[in-house]
Design an enzyme around this catalytic site. Structure first.
Site, PDB file in Angstrom:
ATOM      1  N   ARG A  33      -4.556  -4.507   1.552  1.00 30.98           N
ATOM      2  CA  ARG A  33      -3.261  -5.056   1.125  1.00 30.98           C
ATOM      3  C   ARG A  33      -2.675  -4.269  -0.040  1.00 30.98           C
ATOM      4  O   ARG A  33      -2.001  -4.830  -0.908  1.00 30.98           O
ATOM      5  CB  ARG A  33      -3.393  -6.545   0.752  1.00 30.98           C
ATOM      6  N   ARG A  37       2.972  -7.573  -3.115  1.00 36.19           N
ATOM      7  CA  ARG A  37       3.757  -8.170  -4.212  1.00 36.19           C
ATOM      8  C   ARG A  37       3.288  -7.844  -5.616  1.00 36.19           C
ATOM      9  O   ARG A  37       4.000  -8.116  -6.574  1.00 36.19           O
ATOM     10  CB  ARG A  37       3.802  -9.691  -4.026  1.00 36.19           C
ATOM     11  N   ARG A  46      11.271  -5.714  -0.603  1.00 37.06           N
ATOM     12  CA  ARG A  46      11.101  -7.000   0.088  1.00 37.06           C
ATOM     13  C   ARG A  46      12.380  -7.839  -0.049  1.00 37.06           C
ATOM     14  O   ARG A  46      12.827  -8.464   0.910  1.00 37.06           O
ATOM     15  CB  ARG A  46       9.906  -7.715  -0.535  1.00 37.06           C
ATOM     16  N   ASP A  83       1.792  -6.798   9.802  1.00 34.57           N
ATOM     17  CA  ASP A  83       0.965  -7.984   9.576  1.00 34.57           C
ATOM     18  C   ASP A  83       0.191  -8.274  10.854  1.00 34.57           C
ATOM     19  O   ASP A  83       0.626  -7.894  11.951  1.00 34.57           O
ATOM     20  CB  ASP A  83       1.827  -9.195   9.200  1.00 34.57           C
ATOM     21  N   TYR A 159      -4.460 -18.849  13.727  1.00 37.08           N
ATOM     22  CA  TYR A 159      -3.061 -19.078  13.336  1.00 37.08           C
ATOM     23  C   TYR A 159      -2.234 -19.579  14.519  1.00 37.08           C
ATOM     24  O   TYR A 159      -1.348 -20.425  14.360  1.00 37.08           O
ATOM     25  CB  TYR A 159      -2.439 -17.793  12.775  1.00 37.08           C
TER      26      TYR A 159
HETATM   27  O1  CP3 Z   1      -0.897  -3.015   2.594  1.00 30.21           O
HETATM   28  C1  CP3 Z   1      -1.484  -3.493   3.578  1.00 30.21           C
HETATM   29  O2  CP3 Z   1      -2.681  -3.821   3.568  1.00 30.21           O
HETATM   30  C2  CP3 Z   1      -0.754  -3.556   4.901  1.00 30.21           C
HETATM   31  C3  CP3 Z   1      -0.127  -4.771   5.218  1.00 30.21           C
HETATM   32  C4  CP3 Z   1      -0.873  -6.055   5.555  1.00 30.21           C
HETATM   33  C5  CP3 Z   1      -0.240  -7.308   5.339  1.00 30.21           C
HETATM   34  N1  CP3 Z   1      -1.030  -8.274   5.886  1.00 30.21           N
HETATM   35  C6  CP3 Z   1       1.062  -7.487   4.676  1.00 30.21           C
HETATM   36  C7  CP3 Z   1       1.456  -8.826   4.180  1.00 30.21           C
HETATM   37  C8  CP3 Z   1      -2.099  -6.310   6.168  1.00 30.21           C
HETATM   38  C9  CP3 Z   1      -3.202  -5.345   6.575  1.00 30.21           C
HETATM   39  C10 CP3 Z   1      -2.181  -7.719   6.383  1.00 30.21           C
HETATM   40  C11 CP3 Z   1      -3.313  -8.384   7.063  1.00 30.21           C
HETATM   41  C12 CP3 Z   1      -3.342  -9.861   7.158  1.00 30.21           C
HETATM   42  N2  CP3 Z   1      -2.278 -10.721   7.286  1.00 30.21           N
HETATM   43  C13 CP3 Z   1      -4.533 -10.613   7.237  1.00 30.21           C
HETATM   44  C14 CP3 Z   1      -5.941 -10.045   7.263  1.00 30.21           C
HETATM   45  C15 CP3 Z   1      -6.416  -9.600   5.931  1.00 30.21           C
HETATM   46  C16 CP3 Z   1      -6.693 -10.723   4.951  1.00 30.21           C
HETATM   47  O3  CP3 Z   1      -6.069 -10.665   3.873  1.00 30.21           O
HETATM   48  O4  CP3 Z   1      -7.539 -11.569   5.231  1.00 30.21           O
HETATM   49  C17 CP3 Z   1      -4.162 -11.971   7.356  1.00 30.21           C
HETATM   50  C18 CP3 Z   1      -5.107 -13.164   7.458  1.00 30.21           C
HETATM   51  C19 CP3 Z   1      -2.733 -12.023   7.390  1.00 30.21           C
HETATM   52  C20 CP3 Z   1      -1.863 -13.236   7.590  1.00 30.21           C
HETATM   53  C21 CP3 Z   1      -0.922 -13.443   6.491  1.00 30.21           C
HETATM   54  N3  CP3 Z   1       0.169 -12.631   6.208  1.00 30.21           N
HETATM   55  C22 CP3 Z   1      -0.929 -14.481   5.525  1.00 30.21           C
HETATM   56  C23 CP3 Z   1      -1.958 -15.608   5.474  1.00 30.21           C
HETATM   57  C24 CP3 Z   1       0.171 -14.286   4.689  1.00 30.21           C
HETATM   58  C25 CP3 Z   1       0.628 -15.201   3.571  1.00 30.21           C
HETATM   59  C26 CP3 Z   1      -0.232 -15.084   2.373  1.00 30.21           C
HETATM   60  C27 CP3 Z   1       0.225 -13.966   1.519  1.00 30.21           C
HETATM   61  O5  CP3 Z   1      -0.595 -13.094   1.136  1.00 30.21           O
HETATM   62  O6  CP3 Z   1       1.421 -13.978   1.209  1.00 30.21           O
HETATM   63  C28 CP3 Z   1       0.829 -13.101   5.097  1.00 30.21           C
HETATM   64  C29 CP3 Z   1       2.017 -12.466   4.491  1.00 30.21           C
HETATM   65  C30 CP3 Z   1       1.903 -11.028   4.075  1.00 30.21           C
HETATM   66  N4  CP3 Z   1       1.348 -10.038   4.839  1.00 30.21           N
HETATM   67  C31 CP3 Z   1       2.399 -10.449   2.865  1.00 30.21           C
HETATM   68  C32 CP3 Z   1       2.126  -9.072   2.928  1.00 30.21           C
HETATM   69  C33 CP3 Z   1       2.495  -8.025   1.918  1.00 30.21           C
HETATM   70  C34 CP3 Z   1       3.156 -11.198   1.774  1.00 30.21           C
HETATM   71  C35 CP3 Z   1       4.471 -11.608   2.317  1.00 30.21           C
HETATM   72  C36 CP3 Z   1       5.612 -11.394   1.358  1.00 30.21           C
HETATM   73  O7  CP3 Z   1       5.844 -10.274   0.874  1.00 30.21           O
HETATM   74  O8  CP3 Z   1       6.324 -12.381   1.152  1.00 30.21           O
END
Ligand code: CP3
Length: 351
Positions: A33, A37, A46, A83, A159
């Site tokens: 990640r 943010r 964003r 994502d 999910y």
């Molecule tokens: O930089 C990177 O790693 C690439 C992008 C990436 C994102 N999500 C962007 C994201 C990757 C590889 C993921 C994987 C992901 N997404 C997982 C597996 C890894 C882990 O952390 O366990 C999971 C379970 C998700 C599902 C997901 N996406 C959730 C539960 C959420 C909300 C919680 C949160 O962190 O905000 C997201 C949103 C998300 N995915 C954001 C980002 C940058 C934040 C959204 C925003 O900017 O508002």
């Protein structure tokens, strides 16, 4: 295992050499990640995108946020910005992200809903993701490898069933125990869709693939084998049938001692270790078989200072001499001060 100074390495990208089994030192590094943010420039892009799914599906913006942490820190690998939940979206399930809540999906409701998913439409719906990959290959520095990724079937299924994040995954577990054949149909659908999706990323130029099974750690061992290990092994084998040389990293978060079976039976080239995997055990049981990646506690990175240094050094010491990629044990937290990542990079370069 080839020594660091192999005369004709197939690649000079440090990250790919480590995945191939070389002990590269100082170790290549990227952070799960790493685009997100905690970076002000991400928050700015964003805000321009408005909607999170829009950010994932607009190549110009997705390329920009993928490159942001590379410009700042010079990580050895970039991970495609997207994502794991674009796959349910690509299958036609209603999927959106709510500010302050996280991902939301229209829950599948019952196993019969699986028949309404549209695997044939996935490649076209997710075409912008493949365009992002193609552009990234042109724009990344020559030494930076590009990682494609997807969620593992169980984690994505959780999910799709719950309609969003869950505290205890009760709906998914009820489904798996109460109607294993119906649940198997969903997992099978996701195995095929995920393999297709990853293969399309590879065709577009991804140089390594990571499969995130973030919620693998909730199952008894037999269920873990059926719902996590076996589906992952099937995806790896479908990828390897087309691209035998393309490295695959698995992240069966929370698998505990079952990490060893994953090392032996999944066909993966590397395992991403969560924070709780004991270092000495991982060195003896896992790193002897394949490349390991991990496993700094993201909270140590939030705290920074001596606590961060101590945790990072312990990991370096444990995995020095074998194939290893420095990373976190889970995604970077949004409250992480960017200066602490800078401090970590300085420490790693001096290792
Ligand atoms: O930089 C990177 O790693 C690439 C992008 C990436 C994102 N999500 C962007 C994201 C990757 C590889 C993921 C994987 C992901 N997404 C997982 C597996 C890894 C882990 O952390 O366990 C999971 C379970 C998700 C599902 C997901 N996406 C959730 C539960 C959420 C909300 C919680 C949160 O962190 O905000 C997201 C949103 C998300 N995915 C954001 C980002 C940058 C934040 C959204 C925003 O900017 O508002």
């Amino acid at each position: 295992m080839t020594p660091d100074a192999a005369p004709h390495p197939a690649t000079d990208k440090r990250f790919l050499r480590a995945l191939g089994g070389e002990a590269v030192w100082p170790p290549p590094v990227w952070l799960m990640r790493q685009a997100g943010r905690y970076l002000p420039e991400y928050r700015e892009t964003r805000a321009r995108a408005g909607d999170f799914l829009e950010l994932c599906l607009t190549p110009e913006l997705a390329v920009e946020v993928t490159l942001q942490p590379i410009r700042r820190y010079g990580f050895d690998a970039a991970i495609l910005f997207s994502d794991i939940l674009v796959v349910p979206y690509g299958l036609g399930q209603k999927t959106w992200f709510e500010e302050g809540i996280g991902p939301r999906l229209e829950p599948l409701g019952s196993p019969s809903a699986v028949a309404r998913l549209e695997p044939a439409a996935l490649r076209e719906r997710l075409a912008p993701v493949f365009e992002t990959v193609r552009r990234l290959r042109r724009e990344l520095p020559a030494e930076t490898a590009l990682i494609g990724f997807a969620g593992a079937p169980w984690t994505v299924a959780s999910y799709m069933i719950e309609g969003g994040s869950s505290r205890d995954f009760q709906e998914g577990r009820r489904w798996a125990y109460g109607d294993p054949e119906g649940f198997q149909r969903l997992i099978d659908c996701l195995v095929e869709a995920t393999a297709d999706y990853l293969l399309a990323q590879a065709e577009a130029g991804a140089e390594a693939l990571q499969i995130f099974d973030s919620w693998a750690g909730i199952w008894p061992d037999d269920a873990f084998r059926r719902w996590c290990l076996e589906p992952a092994a099937r995806i790896v084998s479908r990828i390897k049938a087309v691209h035998p040389e393309l490295p695959v990293i698995l992240f069966p978060r929370g698998a505990g001692p079952l990490y060893r079976e994953v090392a032996e039976r999944s066909g993966a080239d590397a395992l991403s270790l969560d924070t709780t995997v004991p270092l000495d055990w991982a060195r003896a049981e896992l790193q002897s078989r394949l490349c390991v990646q991990g496993n700094l506690d993201p909270v140590a990175l939030i705290v920074g200072g001596e606590a961060l240094d101590r945790q990072a050094r312990r990991i370096l010491e444990a995995f020095k001499g074998g194939p290893f990629v420095f990373n976190l044990g889970h995604g970077i937290d949004k409250t992480t001060p960017p200066a602490h990542v800078e401090r970590l990079m300085t420490l790693l370069r001096e290792a």
